[in-house]
Design a protein around this motif. Structure first.
Motif, PDB file in Angstrom:
ATOM      1  N   UNK A   1     -29.691  -8.413  13.267  1.00  0.00           N
ATOM      2  CA  UNK A   1     -28.514  -7.739  13.800  1.00  0.00           C
ATOM      3  C   UNK A   1     -27.971  -8.448  15.040  1.00  0.00           C
ATOM      4  N   UNK A   2     -28.872  -9.054  15.830  1.00  0.00           N
ATOM      5  CA  UNK A   2     -28.421  -9.790  17.013  1.00  0.00           C
ATOM      6  C   UNK A   2     -27.529 -10.958  16.604  1.00  0.00           C
ATOM      7  N   UNK A   3     -27.965 -11.707  15.592  1.00  0.00           N
ATOM      8  CA  UNK A   3     -27.183 -12.858  15.152  1.00  0.00           C
ATOM      9  C   UNK A   3     -25.858 -12.424  14.536  1.00  0.00           C
ATOM     10  N   UNK A   4     -25.861 -11.328  13.803  1.00  0.00           N
ATOM     11  CA  UNK A   4     -24.619 -10.807  13.224  1.00  0.00           C
ATOM     12  C   UNK A   4     -23.658 -10.419  14.338  1.00  0.00           C
ATOM     13  N   UNK A   5     -24.191  -9.817  15.391  1.00  0.00           N
ATOM     14  CA  UNK A   5     -23.353  -9.438  16.530  1.00  0.00           C
ATOM     15  C   UNK A   5     -22.807 -10.668  17.254  1.00  0.00           C
ATOM     16  N   UNK A   6     -23.614 -11.715  17.391  1.00  0.00           N
ATOM     17  CA  UNK A   6     -23.141 -12.946  18.023  1.00  0.00           C
ATOM     18  C   UNK A   6     -22.031 -13.582  17.193  1.00  0.00           C
ATOM     19  N   UNK A   7     -22.184 -13.560  15.866  1.00  0.00           N
ATOM     20  CA  UNK A   7     -21.137 -14.109  15.004  1.00  0.00           C
ATOM     21  C   UNK A   7     -19.845 -13.328  15.148  1.00  0.00           C
ATOM     22  N   UNK A   8     -19.956 -12.011  15.247  1.00  0.00           N
ATOM     23  CA  UNK A   8     -18.759 -11.181  15.402  1.00  0.00           C
ATOM     24  C   UNK A   8     -18.089 -11.439  16.746  1.00  0.00           C
ATOM     25  N   UNK A   9     -18.866 -11.591  17.801  1.00  0.00           N
ATOM     26  CA  UNK A   9     -18.290 -11.890  19.117  1.00  0.00           C
ATOM     27  C   UNK A   9     -17.597 -13.250  19.120  1.00  0.00           C
ATOM     28  N   UNK A  10     -18.236 -14.244  18.515  1.00  0.00           N
ATOM     29  CA  UNK A  10     -17.639 -15.578  18.452  1.00  0.00           C
ATOM     30  C   UNK A  10     -16.345 -15.548  17.641  1.00  0.00           C
ATOM     31  N   UNK A  11     -16.339 -14.798  16.552  1.00  0.00           N
ATOM     32  CA  UNK A  11     -15.130 -14.666  15.730  1.00  0.00           C
ATOM     33  C   UNK A  11     -14.008 -14.011  16.523  1.00  0.00           C
ATOM     34  N   UNK A  12     -14.345 -12.998  17.312  1.00  0.00           N
ATOM     35  CA  UNK A  12     -13.342 -12.313  18.125  1.00  0.00           C
ATOM     36  C   UNK A  12     -12.757 -13.241  19.180  1.00  0.00           C
ATOM     37  N   UNK A  13     -13.606 -14.034  19.821  1.00  0.00           N
ATOM     38  CA  UNK A  13     -13.122 -14.973  20.842  1.00  0.00           C
ATOM     39  C   UNK A  13     -12.235 -16.031  20.211  1.00  0.00           C
TER      40      UNK A  13
ATOM     41  N   UNK B   1      -9.001 -25.157  23.426  1.00  0.00           N
ATOM     42  CA  UNK B   1      -9.608 -25.816  22.267  1.00  0.00           C
ATOM     43  C   UNK B   1     -11.112 -25.573  22.221  1.00  0.00           C
ATOM     44  N   UNK B   2     -11.748 -25.461  23.384  1.00  0.00           N
ATOM     45  CA  UNK B   2     -13.186 -25.195  23.391  1.00  0.00           C
ATOM     46  C   UNK B   2     -13.474 -23.769  22.937  1.00  0.00           C
ATOM     47  N   UNK B   3     -12.548 -22.863  23.181  1.00  0.00           N
ATOM     48  CA  UNK B   3     -12.720 -21.472  22.730  1.00  0.00           C
ATOM     49  C   UNK B   3     -12.595 -21.364  21.220  1.00  0.00           C
ATOM     50  N   UNK B   4     -11.769 -22.200  20.635  1.00  0.00           N
ATOM     51  CA  UNK B   4     -11.566 -22.140  19.192  1.00  0.00           C
ATOM     52  C   UNK B   4     -12.750 -22.699  18.414  1.00  0.00           C
ATOM     53  N   UNK B   5     -13.622 -23.422  19.087  1.00  0.00           N
ATOM     54  CA  UNK B   5     -14.806 -23.951  18.413  1.00  0.00           C
ATOM     55  C   UNK B   5     -16.086 -23.228  18.841  1.00  0.00           C
ATOM     56  N   UNK B   6     -15.952 -22.068  19.448  1.00  0.00           N
ATOM     57  CA  UNK B   6     -17.116 -21.296  19.893  1.00  0.00           C
ATOM     58  C   UNK B   6     -17.865 -20.751  18.682  1.00  0.00           C
TER      59      UNK B   6
END
Length: 185
Positions: free
Chosen positions: A43-55, A97-102
């Motif tokens: 669940x931690x990794x799923x949450x990190x993926x969701x946060x990165x997608x949002x950013x 550009x660095x945010x788009x590759x987070x």
């Protein structure tokens, strides 16, 4: 050749669809990340993926704003980059550009065990996770026992051993820095 299933076995198999079954762990890349960063919960990794997608989505929206809102775009982009830099997720505050590759790996690299390895307080992630779970590490004045703690840049310098930790005593003995007053206490 195969035996007939008993009633309770048939009842259990009704709930499962073996044809459309997906692995609970997810994709192969996700499993590799769970192993690489020693994540205890998926669940931690799923949450990190969701946060990165949002950013990434926020960075794309800021990039796509029209020329009429250039001042607003610059202000919001600077605030987003400052926030991400303070969290340690990006290395520079220059462009979106660095945010788009987070990615989710950036969040995983800011976890406490990864920083213990980076600061050379542990040899590898397995030992670092064990040290954190056993309560040998503190961040500032608080003892941390959750390896999922994300450490910002400002707090990174305050990661130390707990005063009563046997590991701290061993490190001080090895470096010949242990005080005799500490032996009495």
């Amino acid at each position: 050749m195969v035996r007939e299933l008993k009633y309770h076995e048939q009842k259990l198999l009704r709930r499962l669809e073996l044809v459309s079954w997906e692995a609970a762990a997810g994709s192969l890349a996700e499993v590799k990340a769970l192993r690489r960063y020693r994540l205890g919960r998926r669940e931690d990794y799923v949450q990190y993926k969701a946060l990165a997608r949002t950013v990434r989505a926020l960075a794309r929206r800021l990039r796509d704003l029209g020329p009429a809102s250039a001042a607003f775009r610059a202000r919001c982009a600077a605030a987003l980059l400052e926030k991400l830099y303070g969290l340690g997720l990006v290395n520079c505050r220059r462009s979106l550009a660095v945010c788009e590759s987070l990615s989710a790996a950036a969040f995983c690299r800011r976890r406490l065990p990864c920083l213990l390895v980076k600061l050379r307080m542990a040899q590898n992630l397995r030992h670092a996770v064990t040290f954190v779970e056993q309560g040998h590490v503190r961040v500032g004045p608080e003892v941390v026992t959750d390896p999922a703690l994300l450490v910002p840049r400002a707090v990174e310098d305050f990661i130390t051993w707990v005063d009563a930790s046997r590991l701290r005593q061993k490190v001080l003995d090895y470096n010949q820095e242990r005080d005799d007053f500490d032996l009495a206490a």
